[in-house]
Design an enzyme around this catalytic site. Structure first.
Site, PDB file in Angstrom:
ATOM      1  N   HIS A  74       0.842  -1.205   0.000  1.00 64.44           N
ATOM      2  CA  HIS A  74       0.000   0.000   0.000  1.00 64.44           C
ATOM      3  C   HIS A  74       0.879   1.258   0.000  1.00 64.44           C
ATOM      4  O   HIS A  74       0.589   2.220  -0.700  1.00 64.44           O
ATOM      5  CB  HIS A  74      -0.892   0.045   1.246  1.00 64.44           C
ATOM      6  N   LYS A  86     -14.484  -8.042   3.554  1.00 62.21           N
ATOM      7  CA  LYS A  86     -14.267  -9.144   4.502  1.00 62.21           C
ATOM      8  C   LYS A  86     -14.338  -8.626   5.930  1.00 62.21           C
ATOM      9  O   LYS A  86     -14.173  -7.433   6.151  1.00 62.21           O
ATOM     10  CB  LYS A  86     -12.854  -9.724   4.289  1.00 62.21           C
ATOM     11  N   ARG A  96      -2.261  -5.920  -8.743  1.00 67.85           N
ATOM     12  CA  ARG A  96      -1.153  -6.841  -8.503  1.00 67.85           C
ATOM     13  C   ARG A  96      -0.998  -7.856  -9.632  1.00 67.85           C
ATOM     14  O   ARG A  96       0.060  -8.069 -10.152  1.00 67.85           O
ATOM     15  CB  ARG A  96      -1.344  -7.583  -7.175  1.00 67.85           C
ATOM     16  N   SER A 140      -2.616  -8.403   2.863  1.00 69.42           N
ATOM     17  CA  SER A 140      -2.789  -8.228   4.310  1.00 69.42           C
ATOM     18  C   SER A 140      -3.106  -9.563   4.976  1.00 69.42           C
ATOM     19  O   SER A 140      -2.651  -9.828   6.093  1.00 69.42           O
ATOM     20  CB  SER A 140      -3.899  -7.217   4.591  1.00 69.42           C
TER      21      SER A 140
HETATM   22  N1  COA Z   1       0.597  -4.460  -2.808  1.00 71.49           N
HETATM   23  C1  COA Z   1       0.344  -5.573  -2.122  1.00 71.49           C
HETATM   24  N2  COA Z   1      -0.899  -5.913  -1.683  1.00 71.49           N
HETATM   25  C2  COA Z   1      -1.898  -5.079  -1.945  1.00 71.49           C
HETATM   26  C3  COA Z   1      -1.704  -3.901  -2.656  1.00 71.49           C
HETATM   27  C4  COA Z   1      -0.382  -3.595  -3.090  1.00 71.49           C
HETATM   28  N3  COA Z   1      -0.111  -2.508  -3.779  1.00 71.49           N
HETATM   29  N4  COA Z   1      -2.880  -3.283  -2.786  1.00 71.49           N
HETATM   30  C5  COA Z   1      -3.795  -4.056  -2.171  1.00 71.49           C
HETATM   31  N5  COA Z   1      -3.203  -5.137  -1.665  1.00 71.49           N
HETATM   32  C6  COA Z   1      -3.856  -6.249  -0.981  1.00 71.49           C
HETATM   33  C7  COA Z   1      -4.400  -5.891   0.367  1.00 71.49           C
HETATM   34  O1  COA Z   1      -3.474  -6.106   1.388  1.00 71.49           O
HETATM   35  C8  COA Z   1      -5.616  -6.781   0.484  1.00 71.49           C
HETATM   36  O2  COA Z   1      -5.246  -8.044   0.949  1.00 71.49           O
HETATM   37  P1  COA Z   1      -6.326  -9.026   1.619  1.00 71.49           P
HETATM   38  O3  COA Z   1      -7.335  -9.342   0.551  1.00 71.49           O
HETATM   39  O4  COA Z   1      -5.531 -10.183   2.022  1.00 71.49           O
HETATM   40  O5  COA Z   1      -6.916  -8.272   2.776  1.00 71.49           O
HETATM   41  C9  COA Z   1      -6.095  -6.913  -0.953  1.00 71.49           C
HETATM   42  O6  COA Z   1      -4.990  -6.558  -1.748  1.00 71.49           O
HETATM   43  C10 COA Z   1      -7.227  -5.991  -1.281  1.00 71.49           C
HETATM   44  O7  COA Z   1      -7.041  -4.818  -0.539  1.00 71.49           O
HETATM   45  P2  COA Z   1      -7.549  -3.358  -0.718  1.00 71.49           P
HETATM   46  O8  COA Z   1      -6.804  -2.676  -1.795  1.00 71.49           O
HETATM   47  O9  COA Z   1      -7.505  -2.715   0.614  1.00 71.49           O
HETATM   48  O10 COA Z   1      -8.969  -3.490  -1.259  1.00 71.49           O
HETATM   49  P3  COA Z   1     -10.171  -4.163  -0.611  1.00 71.49           P
HETATM   50  O11 COA Z   1     -10.632  -5.156  -1.594  1.00 71.49           O
HETATM   51  O12 COA Z   1      -9.922  -4.602   0.761  1.00 71.49           O
HETATM   52  O13 COA Z   1     -11.124  -2.882  -0.523  1.00 71.49           O
HETATM   53  C11 COA Z   1     -12.859  -1.390  -1.076  1.00 71.49           C
HETATM   54  C12 COA Z   1     -12.106  -2.664  -1.408  1.00 71.49           C
HETATM   55  C13 COA Z   1     -12.993  -1.186   0.418  1.00 71.49           C
HETATM   56  C14 COA Z   1     -12.128  -0.213  -1.658  1.00 71.49           C
HETATM   57  C15 COA Z   1     -14.236  -1.559  -1.735  1.00 71.49           C
HETATM   58  O14 COA Z   1     -14.841  -2.732  -1.260  1.00 71.49           O
HETATM   59  C16 COA Z   1     -15.148  -0.387  -1.444  1.00 71.49           C
HETATM   60  O15 COA Z   1     -15.027   0.644  -2.050  1.00 71.49           O
HETATM   61  N6  COA Z   1     -16.070  -0.561  -0.490  1.00 71.49           N
HETATM   62  C17 COA Z   1     -17.033   0.461  -0.135  1.00 71.49           C
HETATM   63  C18 COA Z   1     -18.435   0.042  -0.522  1.00 71.49           C
HETATM   64  C19 COA Z   1     -18.664   0.247  -1.991  1.00 71.49           C
HETATM   65  O16 COA Z   1     -18.632   1.334  -2.521  1.00 71.49           O
HETATM   66  N7  COA Z   1     -18.935  -0.878  -2.670  1.00 71.49           N
HETATM   67  C20 COA Z   1     -19.211  -0.886  -4.068  1.00 71.49           C
HETATM   68  C21 COA Z   1     -17.944  -0.945  -4.857  1.00 71.49           C
HETATM   69  S1  COA Z   1     -18.318  -1.042  -6.567  1.00 71.49           S
END
Ligand code: COA
Length: 161
Positions: free
Chosen positions: A17, A41, A90, A128
């Site tokens: 991140h 999640k 990724r 994560s």
């Molecule tokens: N390098 C390494 N790992 C990375 C990374 C990077 N550059 N970027 C993300 N990751 C990993 C994270 O650690 C995470 O790992 P995990 O799945 O083991 O927890 C995974 O990739 C995804 O993480 P993240 O980028 O934080 O995205 P997310 O999928 O957790 O979050 C939201 C998604 C919260 C942005 C999305 O669900 C959202 O906008 N929610 C709000 C509700 C909404 O509007 N929903 C409709 C969307 S259309």
């Protein structure tokens, strides 16, 4: 002023991140790192803990605001009057989900564009969940997360036992 939101669960923030954040800062004047209160999640750290870790880790970087939001990202972007969302990619496996999310967000908030940055090759395998699993089993996470996050993981898993 060009501004963007970098949303995510950040459960917890990793070097993956931080790499995306640093590169996004080359493109935008101000970046809101926004923790989703309810991500896809169930989270290990609560929203206050995730925000606090980000604030501490990003304290030395100007141009960054750490915040959190509940509900739709599109509504949050409209409220904040921000037109750009940053996401890291990724692998090919991320693409379908990210495309769907980007298109849905631009439907819900017309004019909202998602800017994708490719994750650095050294972080391709990082997530994560992997970090949490390593920490839970007593492994060394210092290559993946800042020292402060490593400490919080240790404390968190101690409480769990
Ligand atoms: N390098 C390494 N790992 C990375 C990374 C990077 N550059 N970027 C993300 N990751 C990993 C994270 O650690 C995470 O790992 P995990 O799945 O083991 O927890 C995974 O990739 C995804 O993480 P993240 O980028 O934080 O995205 P997310 O999928 O957790 O979050 C939201 C998604 C919260 C942005 C999305 O669900 C959202 O906008 N929610 C709000 C509700 C909404 O509007 N929903 C409709 C969307 S259309």
């Amino acid at each position: 002023m060009l501004e963007a939101i970098y949303p995510g669960s950040f459960d917890p923030v990793t070097y993956g991140h931080l790499d995306i954040i640093d590169r996004a800062l080359h493109l935008f004047d101000r970046l809101i790192v926004a923790v989703a209160e309810r991500g896809p999640k169930e989270s290990f750290f609560n929203v206050e803990e995730r925000v606090a870790m980000l604030k501490e880790v990003l304290a030395d970087r100007p141009k960054i605001v750490v915040s959190h939001f509940d509900g739709l990202l599109a509504d949050y972007a409209i409220r904040e009057r921000i037109r750009f969302v940053i996401r890291g990619l990724r692998a090919v496996s991320d693409f379908d989900f990210e495309l769907q999310m980007a298109l849905t967000n631009s439907k819900l908030a017309p004019g909202l564009d998602t800017v994708f940055l490719m994750t650095k090759e050294t972080h391709l395998y990082l997530s994560s969940s992997t970090v949490k699993e390593i920490a839970k089993l007593g492994g060394d996470v210092s290559e993946f997360v800042p020292p402060l996050v490593g400490e919080r993981l240790k404390e968190g898993f101690k409480k769990e036992i």
